[in-house]
Design a protein around this motif. Structure first.
Motif, PDB file in Angstrom:
ATOM      1  N   ASP A  86     -13.483  -4.353   8.410  1.00 55.79           N
ATOM      2  CA  ASP A  86     -12.106  -4.043   8.022  1.00 55.79           C
ATOM      3  C   ASP A  86     -11.529  -2.947   8.914  1.00 55.79           C
ATOM      4  O   ASP A  86     -12.218  -1.975   9.249  1.00 55.79           O
ATOM      5  CB  ASP A  86     -12.045  -3.552   6.571  1.00 55.79           C
ATOM      6  CG  ASP A  86     -12.130  -4.665   5.547  1.00 55.79           C
ATOM      7  OD1 ASP A  86     -12.116  -5.836   5.955  1.00 55.79           O
ATOM      8  OD2 ASP A  86     -12.218  -4.340   4.342  1.00 55.79           O
ATOM      9  N   VAL A  87     -10.259  -3.095   9.267  1.00 49.19           N
ATOM     10  CA  VAL A  87      -9.533  -2.025   9.964  1.00 49.19           C
ATOM     11  C   VAL A  87      -8.818  -1.197   8.905  1.00 49.19           C
ATOM     12  O   VAL A  87      -7.981  -1.719   8.154  1.00 49.19           O
ATOM     13  CB  VAL A  87      -8.528  -2.591  10.979  1.00 49.19           C
ATOM     14  CG1 VAL A  87      -7.759  -1.457  11.662  1.00 49.19           C
ATOM     15  CG2 VAL A  87      -9.251  -3.434  12.029  1.00 49.19           C
ATOM     16  N   VAL A  88      -9.180   0.066   8.818  1.00 46.92           N
ATOM     17  CA  VAL A  88      -8.677   0.921   7.746  1.00 46.92           C
ATOM     18  C   VAL A  88      -8.080   2.199   8.319  1.00 46.92           C
ATOM     19  O   VAL A  88      -8.315   2.561   9.474  1.00 46.92           O
ATOM     20  CB  VAL A  88      -9.804   1.286   6.752  1.00 46.92           C
ATOM     21  CG1 VAL A  88     -10.351   0.038   6.080  1.00 46.92           C
ATOM     22  CG2 VAL A  88     -10.930   2.056   7.447  1.00 46.92           C
ATOM     23  N   TRP A  89      -7.307   2.857   7.483  1.00 49.94           N
ATOM     24  CA  TRP A  89      -6.886   4.227   7.778  1.00 49.94           C
ATOM     25  C   TRP A  89      -7.179   5.083   6.570  1.00 49.94           C
ATOM     26  O   TRP A  89      -7.426   4.558   5.473  1.00 49.94           O
ATOM     27  CB  TRP A  89      -5.436   4.300   8.211  1.00 49.94           C
ATOM     28  CG  TRP A  89      -4.377   4.009   7.172  1.00 49.94           C
ATOM     29  CD1 TRP A  89      -4.543   3.517   5.896  1.00 49.94           C
ATOM     30  CD2 TRP A  89      -2.980   4.184   7.355  1.00 49.94           C
ATOM     31  NE1 TRP A  89      -3.331   3.381   5.284  1.00 49.94           N
ATOM     32  CE2 TRP A  89      -2.339   3.783   6.139  1.00 49.94           C
ATOM     33  CE3 TRP A  89      -2.196   4.652   8.406  1.00 49.94           C
ATOM     34  CZ2 TRP A  89      -0.974   3.834   5.987  1.00 49.94           C
ATOM     35  CZ3 TRP A  89      -0.816   4.696   8.241  1.00 49.94           C
ATOM     36  CH2 TRP A  89      -0.223   4.288   7.040  1.00 49.94           C
ATOM     37  N   GLY A  90      -7.196   6.399   6.788  1.00 49.02           N
ATOM     38  CA  GLY A  90      -7.521   7.251   5.656  1.00 49.02           C
ATOM     39  C   GLY A  90      -7.481   8.719   6.001  1.00 49.02           C
ATOM     40  O   GLY A  90      -7.029   9.120   7.079  1.00 49.02           O
ATOM     41  N   ALA A 112      -7.836   2.830   3.028  1.00 45.37           N
ATOM     42  CA  ALA A 112      -7.129   1.615   2.626  1.00 45.37           C
ATOM     43  C   ALA A 112      -6.872   0.817   3.901  1.00 45.37           C
ATOM     44  O   ALA A 112      -7.015   1.338   5.014  1.00 45.37           O
ATOM     45  CB  ALA A 112      -5.813   1.951   1.931  1.00 45.37           C
ATOM     46  N   ALA A 113      -6.487  -0.431   3.743  1.00 45.29           N
ATOM     47  CA  ALA A 113      -6.182  -1.257   4.900  1.00 45.29           C
ATOM     48  C   ALA A 113      -5.072  -0.620   5.724  1.00 45.29           C
ATOM     49  O   ALA A 113      -4.039  -0.201   5.186  1.00 45.29           O
ATOM     50  CB  ALA A 113      -5.769  -2.656   4.452  1.00 45.29           C
ATOM     51  N   ALA A 114      -5.284  -0.518   7.026  1.00 42.87           N
ATOM     52  CA  ALA A 114      -4.293   0.081   7.915  1.00 42.87           C
ATOM     53  C   ALA A 114      -3.096  -0.854   8.078  1.00 42.87           C
ATOM     54  O   ALA A 114      -3.232  -2.080   7.933  1.00 42.87           O
ATOM     55  CB  ALA A 114      -4.917   0.370   9.278  1.00 42.87           C
ATOM     56  N   SER A 267      -4.299   9.228  -3.091  1.00 45.64           N
ATOM     57  CA  SER A 267      -5.114   8.148  -3.632  1.00 45.64           C
ATOM     58  C   SER A 267      -5.087   6.964  -2.668  1.00 45.64           C
ATOM     59  O   SER A 267      -4.230   6.870  -1.781  1.00 45.64           O
ATOM     60  CB  SER A 267      -4.559   7.706  -4.984  1.00 45.64           C
ATOM     61  OG  SER A 267      -3.268   7.120  -4.813  1.00 45.64           O
ATOM     62  N   ALA A 268      -6.025   6.039  -2.872  1.00 46.44           N
ATOM     63  CA  ALA A 268      -6.007   4.815  -2.072  1.00 46.44           C
ATOM     64  C   ALA A 268      -4.713   4.057  -2.301  1.00 46.44           C
ATOM     65  O   ALA A 268      -4.173   3.428  -1.375  1.00 46.44           O
ATOM     66  CB  ALA A 268      -7.215   3.952  -2.419  1.00 46.44           C
ATOM     67  N   GLY A 269      -4.171   4.138  -3.523  1.00 45.21           N
ATOM     68  CA  GLY A 269      -2.912   3.469  -3.808  1.00 45.21           C
ATOM     69  C   GLY A 269      -1.763   4.016  -2.988  1.00 45.21           C
ATOM     70  O   GLY A 269      -0.890   3.259  -2.533  1.00 45.21           O
ATOM     71  N   GLU A 270      -1.734   5.323  -2.780  1.00 45.84           N
ATOM     72  CA  GLU A 270      -0.670   5.917  -1.955  1.00 45.84           C
ATOM     73  C   GLU A 270      -0.832   5.510  -0.497  1.00 45.84           C
ATOM     74  O   GLU A 270       0.162   5.267   0.201  1.00 45.84           O
ATOM     75  CB  GLU A 270      -0.679   7.435  -2.117  1.00 45.84           C
ATOM     76  CG  GLU A 270      -0.135   7.885  -3.470  1.00 45.84           C
ATOM     77  CD  GLU A 270      -0.264   9.372  -3.697  1.00 45.84           C
ATOM     78  OE1 GLU A 270       0.725   9.989  -4.150  1.00 45.84           O
ATOM     79  OE2 GLU A 270      -1.349   9.935  -3.434  1.00 45.84           O
ATOM     80  N   LEU A 271      -2.070   5.430  -0.014  1.00 48.16           N
ATOM     81  CA  LEU A 271      -2.295   4.945   1.347  1.00 48.16           C
ATOM     82  C   LEU A 271      -1.831   3.495   1.488  1.00 48.16           C
ATOM     83  O   LEU A 271      -1.245   3.114   2.507  1.00 48.16           O
ATOM     84  CB  LEU A 271      -3.771   5.066   1.710  1.00 48.16           C
ATOM     85  CG  LEU A 271      -4.289   6.485   1.965  1.00 48.16           C
ATOM     86  CD1 LEU A 271      -5.816   6.495   1.967  1.00 48.16           C
ATOM     87  CD2 LEU A 271      -3.750   7.028   3.287  1.00 48.16           C
ATOM     88  N   ALA A 275       1.233   2.137   3.885  1.00 45.90           N
ATOM     89  CA  ALA A 275       1.050   1.039   4.836  1.00 45.90           C
ATOM     90  C   ALA A 275       2.132  -0.020   4.656  1.00 45.90           C
ATOM     91  O   ALA A 275       2.653  -0.565   5.637  1.00 45.90           O
ATOM     92  CB  ALA A 275      -0.343   0.428   4.676  1.00 45.90           C
ATOM     93  N   ALA A 276       2.483  -0.312   3.404  1.00 45.88           N
ATOM     94  CA  ALA A 276       3.537  -1.299   3.151  1.00 45.88           C
ATOM     95  C   ALA A 276       4.886  -0.808   3.673  1.00 45.88           C
ATOM     96  O   ALA A 276       5.686  -1.603   4.201  1.00 45.88           O
ATOM     97  CB  ALA A 276       3.616  -1.595   1.652  1.00 45.88           C
TER      98      ALA A 276
END
Length: 316
Positions: A86-90, A112-114, A267-271, A275-276
Motif C-alpha cells: 500500500d502507498v500511504v501517508w501519515g 492512511a491511503a495517500a 486520527s486515521a479518519g482525518e488523514l 486525502a479526499a
C-alpha cells in the motif's frame, strides 16, 4: 537504515545522516513504511536549537520530521488497516520525530491511503499541517459561509492549507504574510492579503476565527476577535516559549473570546478526509523545495532565514 539525527542542541550543523541504524521491531498493530518523501516543518527549528527543551524535554539523540509518504513494507499480525505494498501517508506518533529516514515503524492508526492525484513528494507536505488546519476549522470550530477568518503566517505549511480550506468553506479569508507571497495567496483563495512587515495587527478588522502561526504579540492578535470568536494560538513565541505557554493558560480563563490551543494528533479518519480533499481539488500541496537527506542542514538553514512557502520536502 539511514536517518537524520542530532545528539546536541544547536544550529543546522548539528544535524547528521547516520547510517547503520536498526529499524525498530514491528509490533502486532504496527506497520513499517519505506519512506519515499518526508517534510521538514518550521516548528522544528526552535526544537533543534534547544529553545523549547524546558517545554518538550525530549531525549537526545533525536530525529526530525513528522510527515511521511511511502510504501508499506511489513505489517504486524493484527493490522487491519493496511497491507504490504500500500502507498500511504501519515505522521509520527504524537510528540515524536524521525520521519526523515529510510523507513519508519508506526501504529496503524498513524497512516492512511495517500492521495492518488499528486506525487509522493507533493503529498509529503501535507499530513501534519493539513490535518492541523482541518482539525481547527472543522472540529474545534465549524467555520462557515460568511465568517471572517484571519490566517497569520499564511505562507507556511499550516497557513497555506488554512487559507484554502477556509475559502472552500465559504469564509472571507484574510492572509497576513510576506509581500512576495501575497498575489499567490489570493490565487489560493484569500479575499484580502496584507504584508506583515507593513501592517500592524491592530489595524486589521475584526474576525470570527484567527489561526495564528507566528506566536508573537498575542494580546493584540486576540484583540482582533469579535466577542465569542476563537483564536488558535498554534505557535509559541520561540524567544519566550514558557511565558507564551503561560499566557495561553491564563488567557483561557477569559470567556469573552475563546483560546483553542492544541497539539495536533490526527486520527486515521482525518488523514483519509484530507486525502479526499486533495484528490477532489480542494487542497493543493505547496512545496518550496525538494532536497536529499544529505542536504538536511541546508533545509534547516532555509527555514531559519524565513520566507519558505509551504513545506520543504526531503527524500531519502
Amino acid at each position: 537504515m539511514r536517518a537524520v539525527r542530532y545528539d546536541r542542541y544547536g544550529g543546522p550543523e548539528v544535524l547528521a545522516v547516520v547510517d547503520g541504524l536498526t529499524t525498530p521491531p514491528v509490533g502486532a498493530t504496527d506497520v513499517r513504511v519505506e519512506v519515499s518523501a518526508a517534510a521538514v516543518g518550521g516548528g522544528e527549528v526552535p526544537i533543534r536549537a534547544g529553545r523549547l527543551r524546558r517545554v518538550l524535554r525530549q531525549r537526545l539523540p533525536a530525529g526530525t520530521g513528522v510527515d511521511f509518504v511511502g510504501t508499506v513494507g511489513e505489517v504486524g499480525p493484527s493490522v487491519t488497516r493496511a497491507v504490504v505494498g500500500d502507498v500511504v501517508w501519515g505522521v509520527m506518533p504524537h510528540g515524536t520525530f524521525g520521519a526523515i529516514a529510510e523507513s519508519v515503524v508506526v501504529p496503524q492508526e498513524r497512516v492512511a491511503a495517500a492521495p492518488r492525484s499528486v506525487s509522493s513528494q507533493d503529498a509529503a507536505a501535507l499530513p501534519a499541517s493539513g490535518t492541523t488546519a482541518l482539525h481547527a476549522l472543522t472540529r474545534r470550530v465549524r467555520l462557515g459561509a460568511g465568517q471572517r477568518l484571519l490566517v497569520r503566517g499564511a505562507a507556511g505549511g499550516v497557513g497555506v492549507v488554512a487559507v484554502q480550506l477556509g475559502a472552500s468553506l465559504g469564509a472571507r479569508v484574510t492572509a497576513l504574510a510576506g509581500a512576495a507571497h501575497l498575489p499567490w495567496l489570493r490565487e489560493l483563495g484569500a479575499s484580502q492579503t496584507f504584508d506583515h512587515r507593513e501592517t500592524r495587527v491592530e489595524d486589521l478588522g475584526r474576525f470570527d476565527v484567527i489561526v495564528d502561526l507566528v506566536g508573537t504579540h498575542m494580546g493584540q492578535v486576540r484583540g482582533r476577535l469579535d466577542r465569542g470568536g476563537t483564536l488558535f494560538p498554534l505557535a509559541l513565541d520561540p524567544s519566550r516559549p514558557i511565558r507564551a505557554a503561560v499566557w495561553v493558560a491564563v488567557g483561557s480563563l477569559d470567556r469573552r473570546t475563546r483560546l483553542s490551543a492544541f497539539s495536533n494528533d490526527p486520527s486515521a479518519g482525518e488523514l483519509e478526509e484530507l486525502a479526499a480533499l486533495v484528490d477532489g481539488g480542494t487542497i493543493t500541496p505547496v512545496v518550496s523545495a525538494v532536497l536529499g537527506m544529505d542536504e538536511i542542514a541546508r533545509a534547516h538553514h532555509r527555514l531559519e532565514r524565513g520566507g519558505v512557502r509551504g513545506k520543504i520536502v526531503v527524500t531519502p
